[in-house]
Scaffold this active site. Structure first.
Site, PDB file in Angstrom:
ATOM      1  N   ASP A 202      12.485 -12.373  68.780  1.00 42.49           N
ATOM      2  CA  ASP A 202      13.861 -12.177  69.468  1.00 42.49           C
ATOM      3  C   ASP A 202      14.287 -10.640  69.459  1.00 42.49           C
ATOM      4  O   ASP A 202      14.749 -10.273  70.403  1.00 42.49           O
ATOM      5  CB  ASP A 202      14.633 -12.970  68.523  1.00 42.49           C
ATOM      6  CG  ASP A 202      16.188 -12.797  69.231  1.00 42.49           C
ATOM      7  OD1 ASP A 202      16.366 -13.174  70.334  1.00 42.49           O
ATOM      8  OD2 ASP A 202      17.021 -12.371  68.395  1.00 42.49           O
ATOM      9  N   HIS A 203      13.834 -10.066  68.253  1.00 42.90           N
ATOM     10  CA  HIS A 203      14.099  -8.801  68.439  1.00 42.90           C
ATOM     11  C   HIS A 203      13.273  -7.626  69.008  1.00 42.90           C
ATOM     12  O   HIS A 203      13.529  -6.442  69.190  1.00 42.90           O
ATOM     13  CB  HIS A 203      14.340  -8.049  66.734  1.00 42.90           C
ATOM     14  CG  HIS A 203      15.316  -8.875  66.064  1.00 42.90           C
ATOM     15  ND1 HIS A 203      15.409  -8.443  64.679  1.00 42.90           N
ATOM     16  CD2 HIS A 203      16.213  -9.676  66.273  1.00 42.90           C
ATOM     17  CE1 HIS A 203      16.523  -9.187  63.899  1.00 42.90           C
ATOM     18  NE2 HIS A 203      16.924 -10.044  65.109  1.00 42.90           N
ATOM     19  N   ASP A 204      12.158  -8.112  69.694  1.00 39.61           N
ATOM     20  CA  ASP A 204      11.379  -7.707  70.693  1.00 39.61           C
ATOM     21  C   ASP A 204      11.956  -7.919  71.890  1.00 39.61           C
ATOM     22  O   ASP A 204      11.654  -6.916  73.012  1.00 39.61           O
ATOM     23  CB  ASP A 204       9.929  -8.085  70.570  1.00 39.61           C
ATOM     24  CG  ASP A 204       8.609  -7.205  71.262  1.00 39.61           C
ATOM     25  OD1 ASP A 204       9.384  -5.954  71.525  1.00 39.61           O
ATOM     26  OD2 ASP A 204       7.703  -7.449  71.172  1.00 39.61           O
TER      27      ASP A 204
END
Length: 713
Positions: A202-204
Site C-alpha cells: 500500500d505504501h508503494d
C-alpha cells in the site's frame, strides 16, 4: 516424548511448485458456487484425503466423472480448484504420482538457484514515475489525480463530505466493528504476513496525506462513548483533517473536488527508494551502490526515533519497519554480489541493477504469492505484455476503501518467535508497537518475521481489534484514534460513492436487500438499523460486510476493485519485470519466494514455502492393539494390516493447557487436526485417558503424520 515430523529428502527449487492459497471453508456459497466440487486445501491431489497420493485418487476422479452419484461429500475431486471436475484433475494426480512426492517437502535454501542479476539496463525507471508511458508522460507519476470508477458523491455535488444523513462514523464503528478476537481468525489459514505485506505494498502505491493544519472534518463521538467520551459530555470528537485536493477542482457540480496521489502509482519499490530525487539520494551511501544502514543491519533513524526510509510511514509499526529493513538488506546483499562479480561497475550501475532486482522481487511476490492468497488463482488475468493504453493510476475506490481490507486482519498483539516455532519473548500489545522502531535495536527483525509467518491473521470482515479501533497511535484523549471511523470518514471526505453505486460502476447488479450483501442475519439487522437503505451504505462498510467469494478472502465487489487496480498497475507499467527481463531472469525472480528472501537476509530457517499461509496439520490413527502381530511397531505396517477403531474422542491441547479442538476417529480409526492458529507446542490426548503425545509445530506449513494411539478392547 516430543514428536517432530521426519525430514524428507530435499528437492531443488526447480522441482518445487509455488504454493498458492486454497479455500478451507466458506462463509456463504453464492448461487453460482452450488455446482462446484470439493477441494482439498492441504494436499489437493489427495482426493480421498487418506494421507497418500496414489492411483486410487486418479481412479476416484475418473469414476466420479462417469457416475451419476458423485459422493463428493467424502471426496475432493476438484484438484485444480477451478469449480469443475474434469480430466485435468485426474491428470494432476497422475503427474503427482509420477513425481513421487507424496507431501510438500521441506525447503532447502542450499538448493536455491542464485538470482540472475541483469546487466545495466539501457533505460532506467525514473524515481518519480514520469516517462514510464511515452505517450502520456505523467501517467502513474507523483501528483496524479486519483481515478474514479463511480461518480463523485459529495453532499452538495461539489466538495461537501458525503453521508450527511448517515450516522457518525464512530457510531458505525461501535455498532459494527467491536470484536472478540479469539473467535475471528482467518478461516482460510492466512498468516499475519497478509497485513504486513499489504501495508508494505500500500505504501508503494498510494499516499494522500492530509495537511497538518488542513480543514477539519472531525468525527462526532456518541455521547457516553466508553473510550472517547466516558464523562458523557457529548462534546468529544476524534480529530481529523481533510485530504488536500487538486488545484482548480471543487468549483462546481461539473468540476467536483478531486484528490491526488503524492507518490508513484507503480509497484516500483518507492517505499524502499523514495518517489523523489531528494529522498532517493538521502538513502544512498554513494559507495558500491549500497543504501545507508547501521552496523547492526537496521535502517538509520533520525533524531526523533523515526526510521529514514523511502516512505514517510515506515515507522508506523515495528512489523512494517521490519519488512522495510529486509528489503534494504536485500538491496545491499545484491550490491555486494554485483561489486564482487563486476569490479569495474560504478556505484550508479550497481545501485540501479540492485534496484531493478529488488523491485522485480516485490512485483513477483505481490502477484504470485500475496494476491492469489487474498483473491484466489483466477481473479487477475494472465499477463499478456505491456499495454500503453492502460492508465495505472490509483482509483479512489481502491485506496480509500477496498485496499483497507487489511485493517480487519491485524492481530491485537505483536509476537516474537524462534526458529523452532516457539515464542522467544513475551508478546507486546499492538498499541505499544506504533512508532516504536527503536525497539528493533533490542529485538532485531528475525523473530518478528518468523512470528508473522507462524500465526494466522484475523478474518477479513468488519471486526477490528481494539488497538486500531480505540488506541491507534495513543490512548483516547492523548492521540488515540479509531481507524474504522477514519476509514469511513475518509470515504465521505473524498466523496466516494456508496456501496450500491460502486457495484453498478464495476459492472455488478445493484443489491435490493441487505441479505444480498451478507448471509449473517445479525449483521443484516445492524446495517439496516444504521443505514435504513441498501442505497446509502458507506463503501468500506459494504465491502467488509460482503460474503466472501468461494475461492477468496474478500467479497465480490472488493475482489473486483482490488483486481482491477493491480491489473492496471501491472499492464500499464512499461518496466514491469516480465516486460524488461529475459526468460531466465524472470524464472530466477519467480523462484525466489518471500520465504527465500527472509532466509537469505536473516538467521531465520525452516519457513514454510508460502509464508502468506499458516496451515498446519496433525493426524494419526486409533488402532486396536489386538489387531497387531506380536512385537510389531504400528508405523512398520501397512494401514490395511491394522484395524482402526471408530468413535474415539481425541483432543488437541495447546502449550498453556487450553483445549483447542476435539474430534472423533472415523470408521478407519483416522483423526486429524487443522485448527492450530499458530506454531509451538501442542499435545494430542486420548479423551478420558492419560495417554498423550507431545508435538511441536515448528512452521506454518507443518504436516505431522503418524501420531497413533493403541487401544485395548
Amino acid at each position: 516424548m516430543l514428536f517432530r515430523s521426519k525430514r524428507r529428502k530435499k528437492r531443488s527449487a526447480r522441482e518445487r511448485r509455488l504454493l498458492r492459497c486454497e479455500s478451507l471453508e466458506h462463509r456463504q456459497l453464492l448461487a453460482a458456487d452450488f455446482g462446484g466440487y470439493r477441494h482439498n486445501v492441504y494436499d489437493s491431489e489427495d482426493v480421498n484425503d487418506d494421507g497418500r497420493v496414489s492411483a486410487m485418487d486418479a481412479l476416484l476422479i475418473i469414476n466420479a466423472m462417469t457416475s451419476e452419484t458423485t459422493h463428493d461429500e467424502i471426496m475432493f475431486t476438484d484438484v485444480n480448484d477451478d469449480g469443475r471436475r474434469s480430466a485435468l484433475d485426474a491428470l494432476r494426480v497422475i503427474n503427482r504420482i509420477e513425481r513421487g512426492d507424496v507431501f510438500p517437502l521441506d525447503r532447502d535454501l542450499d538448493d536455491e538457484p542464485s538470482i540472475q542479476i541483469p546487466e545495466m539496463p539501457s533505460e532506467i525507471r525514473s524515481i518519480d514515475g514520469t516517462g514510464n508511458n511515452i505517450q502520456n508522460d505523467a501517467w502513474g507519476s507523483v501528483g496524479q489525480t486519483l481515478i474514479r470508477s463511480a461518480p463523485a458523491a459529495y453532499g452538495d455535488g461539489i466538495s461537501m463530505p458525503a453521508g450527511a444523513d448517515r450516522p457518525s462514523a464512530r457510531e458505525v464503528s461501535n455498532v459494527l466493528s467491536e470484536m472478540n478476537t479469539s473467535e475471528s481468525l482467518s478461516d482460510r489459514g492466512l498468516s499475519a504476513f497478509v497485513y504486513v505485506w499489504g501495508q508494505f505494498i500500500d505504501h508503494d502505491l498510494g499516499l494522500s496525506e492530509s495537511e497538518e493544519h488542513g480543514k477539519a472534518i472531525d468525527i462526532v463521538v456518541p455521547t457516553g462513548d466508553p473510550w472517547f467520551d466516558p464523562a458523557g459530555t457529548g462534546e468529544a470528537v476524534i480529530p481529523m483533517t481533510r485530504t488536500p485536493i487538486v488545484e482548480g477542482t471543487g468549483t462546481s457540480v461539473d468540476n467536483p473536488a478531486e484528490q491526488f496521489n503524492q507518490i508513484t502509482a507503480y509497484i516500483d519499490g518507492s517505499m524502499v527508494y523514495g518517489s523523489d530525487i531528494g529522498t532517493a539520494e538521502a538513502l544512498r551511501t554513494f559507495e558500491g551502490g549500497r543504501m545507508a544502514m547501521s552496523d547492526e543491519g537496521l535502517i538509520p533513524m533520525d533524531a526523533s526515533g523515526m526510521v529514514i526510509a523511502g516512505d514517510v510511514r515506515a515507522s508506523e509499526n515495528v512489523g512494517l519497519t521490519a519488512i522495510q529493513t529486509l528489503f534494504v538488506r536485500e538491496h545491499n546483499r545484491l550490491a555486494g554480489d554485483i561489486a564482487a562479480s563486476d569490479p569495474e561497475a560504478t556505484d550508479e550501475e550497481i545501485y540501479q541493477r540492485s534496484r531493478l532486482v529488488v523491485t522485480s522481487l516485490i512485483q513477483s511476490i505481490t502477484y504470485n504469492e500475496f494476491l492469489p492468497a487474498i483473491l484466489g488463482e483466477q481473479a487477475i488475468d494472465s499477463y499478456s505484455g505491456y499495454d500503453a493504453s492502460v492508465n495505472p493510476g490509483i482509483a479512489n475506490e481502491f485506496s480509500t476503501a477496498a485496499f483497507r481490507f487489511g485493517h480487519s486482519t491485524l492481530r491485537d498483539e505483536v509476537g516474537f518467535m524462534s526458529n523452532d516455532g516457539r515464542e522467544s519473548q513475551d508478546e507486546m500489545e499492538l498499541k505499544d508497537a506504533f512508532f516504536h522502531a527503536s525497539m528493533l535495536e533490542e529485538t532485531g527483525i528475525d523473530s518478528l518475521l518468523k512470528y508473522d509467518a507462524s500465526v494466522q491473521c484475523q478474518e477479513v470482515d468488519l471486526g477490528v481489534v481494539d488497538s486500531l479501533r480505540n488506541f491507534l497511535f495513543g490512548p483516547p484523549g492523548a492521540g488515540g484514534l479509531d481507524l474504522v471511523a477514519m476509514n469511513i470518514q475518509r470515504g465521505r471526505d473524498h466523496g466516494v460513492s456508496d456501496y450500491n453505486a460502486a457495484r453498478e460502476a464495476y459492472g455488478l447488479p445493484r443489491v435490493e436487500t441487505f441479505d444480498q450483501i451478507t448471509g449473517e442475519v445479525d449483521l443484516q439487522q445492524k446495517l439496516a438499523s444504521l443505514y435504513g437503505s441498501v442505497d446509502n451504505i458507506d463503501l468500506w462498510v459494504g465491502l467488509m460486510a460482503e460474503d466472501h467469494q468461494r475461492e477468496a478472502s474478500v467479497g465480490e465487489l472488493a475482489g473486483l476493485i482490488i483486481a482491477d487496480q493491480f491489473q492496471r498497475t501491472r499492464d500499464g507499467d512499461r518496466f514491469f519485470y516480465k516486460n524488461v527481463l529475459t526468460d531466465s531472469e524472470i524464472e530466477s525472480i519467480e523462484r525466489s519466494t518471500l520465504a527465500d528472501l527472509i532466509e537469505r537476509n536473516t538467521s531465520v530457517e525452516g519457513l514454510q514455502e508460502n509464508v502468506f499461509l499458516m496451515q498446519a496439520e496433525i493426524r494419526g490413527r486409533v488402532i486396536l492393539a489386538s489387531s497387531l502381530p506380536p512385537s510389531t511397531i504400528p508405523g512398520e505396517l501397512r494401514e490395511d494390516e491394522m484395524r482402526g477403531v471408530a468413535g474415539v474422542v481425541i483432543e488437541l491441547i495447546d502449550g498453556s493447557g487450553k483445549l483447542v479442538d476435539s474430534t472423533t476417529s472415523d470408521g478407519h480409526g483416522n483423526y486429524r487436526f487443522r485448527s492450530m492458529s499458530e506454531t509451538g507446542d501442542y499435545q494430542v490426548r486420548l479423551s478420558e485417558s492419560d495417554e498423550t503425545i507431545d508435538v511441536l509445530v515448528a512452521h506454518g506449513g507443518e504436516r505431522i503424520r503418524g501420531l497413533d494411539f493403541l487401544v485395548f478392547g
